[in-house]
Design an enzyme around this catalytic site. Structure first.
Site, PDB file in Angstrom:
ATOM      1  N   ASP A  56       3.561  13.556  -0.514  1.00 42.13           N
ATOM      2  CA  ASP A  56       3.030  13.697   0.852  1.00 42.13           C
ATOM      3  C   ASP A  56       2.391  15.411   0.825  1.00 42.13           C
ATOM      4  O   ASP A  56       3.179  16.154   0.636  1.00 42.13           O
ATOM      5  CB  ASP A  56       4.113  13.995   1.830  1.00 42.13           C
ATOM      6  CG  ASP A  56       3.610  14.293   3.315  1.00 42.13           C
ATOM      7  OD1 ASP A  56       2.978  13.528   3.857  1.00 42.13           O
ATOM      8  OD2 ASP A  56       3.915  15.114   3.909  1.00 42.13           O
TER       9      ASP A  56
ATOM     10  N   ASP B 147       8.810  16.327   5.892  1.00 48.05           N
ATOM     11  CA  ASP B 147       7.874  16.064   4.822  1.00 48.05           C
ATOM     12  C   ASP B 147       8.408  15.215   3.800  1.00 48.05           C
ATOM     13  O   ASP B 147       7.869  14.348   3.289  1.00 48.05           O
ATOM     14  CB  ASP B 147       7.314  17.402   4.121  1.00 48.05           C
ATOM     15  CG  ASP B 147       6.414  18.177   5.044  1.00 48.05           C
ATOM     16  OD1 ASP B 147       5.775  17.512   5.818  1.00 48.05           O
ATOM     17  OD2 ASP B 147       6.451  19.483   4.971  1.00 48.05           O
TER      18      ASP B 147
ATOM     19  N   GLU C 290      -1.187   9.271   0.309  1.00 51.06           N
ATOM     20  CA  GLU C 290      -1.792   8.718   1.635  1.00 51.06           C
ATOM     21  C   GLU C 290      -3.252   8.750   1.530  1.00 51.06           C
ATOM     22  O   GLU C 290      -3.949   9.862   0.955  1.00 51.06           O
ATOM     23  CB  GLU C 290      -1.179   9.614   2.761  1.00 51.06           C
ATOM     24  CG  GLU C 290      -1.350   9.015   4.068  1.00 51.06           C
ATOM     25  CD  GLU C 290      -0.824   9.856   5.007  1.00 51.06           C
ATOM     26  OE1 GLU C 290      -0.918   9.370   6.203  1.00 51.06           O
ATOM     27  OE2 GLU C 290      -0.349  10.863   4.882  1.00 51.06           O
TER      28      GLU C 290
END
Length: 399
Positions: free
Chosen positions: A189, A356, A274
């Site tokens: 992330d 996170d 992502e």
């Protein structure tokens, strides 16, 4: 273990003599001139509903050299001039395939100064490189050796805004081999407080390279703004000073990303990230500077091509997947999750999450689900190795 036979560019700095610098500067100017002439000719032909390809522009180049106005084109090597016509053909190919915008004219002040030589335009022997139209080899700073027995197929010479000279040699690198397979997978992330947060719980600090030099950069830019516009020597010196600071920031950032991505690829078989649209995110003027400094796009590009080199897999989960709002323990979806919330407790199971780390765990779970059910329908990025995941459905909250 089989060899990938990947094409790899080895980039070095070099220090040209005055004669070599003058020759290369003339070559850069001629390359830019030929590119603009060919682009103008193709644009005018398109207005007349005619098609002009690379062969036609190559014939035009021969005719241009015979005119009195453009006779100076014969003073430099013809190889970079032919290569710039090939680059223009590639640009039009991408435009017609709707992968890029219409080609633009090269600017003398803003465009990159570079020239590409194929094997007929240079000689590489005994570790020395000599370009066409030059009597002496380039004084290259060999920061690392080329692989044994490798001969470059193309050589690109460039000069950046800070005045530094570089030579890039494209070679078949036999030393790149797939790494031994592992059974490890990690979710990654990206963020601003921490550059990366891994599903293992590790957080990698954001070095904020631009912020460290922000005062020096602002001072240099103020000095540049005070110089009279034009081609004065003082303005050129001030512009060069600003460019050197930018180059220092970019070099540090690139070095850190190379070390980080190499480590992640070596330690993990599957990496889940992502699929962010950074070009839209930087439209937020509050966060644009910090997002640009984090360089998420460059991180992803490095991760993907290194994964392709070493037999790893990169999976990109859809950008609309609610990784931050989803409880990684029970799957409950929170209604809202402002950026200011860094730690939260799930209403259903009572688990307290680091925002996170929870997002990285959810990305990992979604990516592993993709490896089971197959790739998604979202288009691939331009860099190889990234597999897009299907758009994840938002789970409904039970009444």
């Amino acid at each position: 273990m089989p060899t990938n036979h990947v094409k790899r560019a080895f980039k070095y700095r070099f220090h040209p003599t005055d004669a070599q610098a003058a020759e290369l500067s003339r070559t850069f100017g001629c390359v830019r001139k030929v590119y603009n002439l060919a682009l103008a000719a193709r644009t005018e032909a398109w207005a007349r509903q005619e098609r002009v390809n690379y062969n036609a522009t190559s014939s035009m180049l021969t005719a241009w050299k015979k005119t009195e106005e453009l006779a100076f084109l014969s003073d430099v090597s013809s190889v970079p001039l032919q290569q710039t016509l090939r680059h223009l053909q590639t640009a039009f190919t991408h435009f017609f395939a709707k992968r890029a915008k219409y080609p633009r004219f090269k600017s003398r002040k803003k465009s990159r100064k570079s020239a590409e030589y194929t094997t007929s335009g240079f000689r590489f022997r005994d570790g020395t490189l000599t370009l066409a139209k030059m009597a002496e080899p380039l004084e290259i700073v060999w920061s690392r050796p080329l692989p044994d027995g490798v001969q470059p197929s193309t050589v690109t010479v460039s000069q950046d805004a800070a005045g530094r000279w570089f030579v890039s040699m494209l070679c078949d690198d036999p030393t790149v081999r797939p790494l031994p397979a592992l059974d490890t997978a990690v979710g990654v992330d990206v963020g601003l407080d921490h550059l990366l947060t891994l599903s293992t719980g590790e957080k990698i600090a954001n070095p904020r390279h631009e912020r460290r030099d922000r005062v020096r950069l602002a001072k240099a830019q103020r000095e540049l703004s005070r110089k009279a516009r034009g081609n004065g020597a003082n303005r050129r010196k001030a512009r060069r000073k600003v460019a050197r600071i930018h180059a220092r920031i970019a070099d540090r950032r690139r070095d850190m990303l190379h070390k980080l991505t190499t480590r992640l690829v070596r330690e993990n078989q599957t990496l889940v990230i992502e699929d962010l649209t950074v070009r839209n995110m930087v439209k937020n003027h509050t966060l644009a500077r910090a997002i640009s400094d984090a360089s998420w796009s460059e991180f992803r590009s490095m991760l993907e091509y290194k994964a392709a080199w070493y037999g790893r897999e990169v999976i990109a989960v859809d950008r609309y997947f609610p990784s931050s709002r989803l409880c990684s323990s029970c799957g409950t979806l929170q209604e809202k999750m402002p950026l200011s919330v860094r730690t939260w407790t799930c209403d259903s199971c009572g688990t307290t999450h680091d925002r996170d780390v929870n997002a990285a765990n959810n990305l990992l779970a979604a990516g592993l689900a993709v490896t089971v059910c197959g790739a998604g329908v979202r288009p691939q990025r331009r860099t190889p190795g990234g597999q897009s995941a299907t758009k994840q459905k938002t789970p409904r909250r039970e009444p």
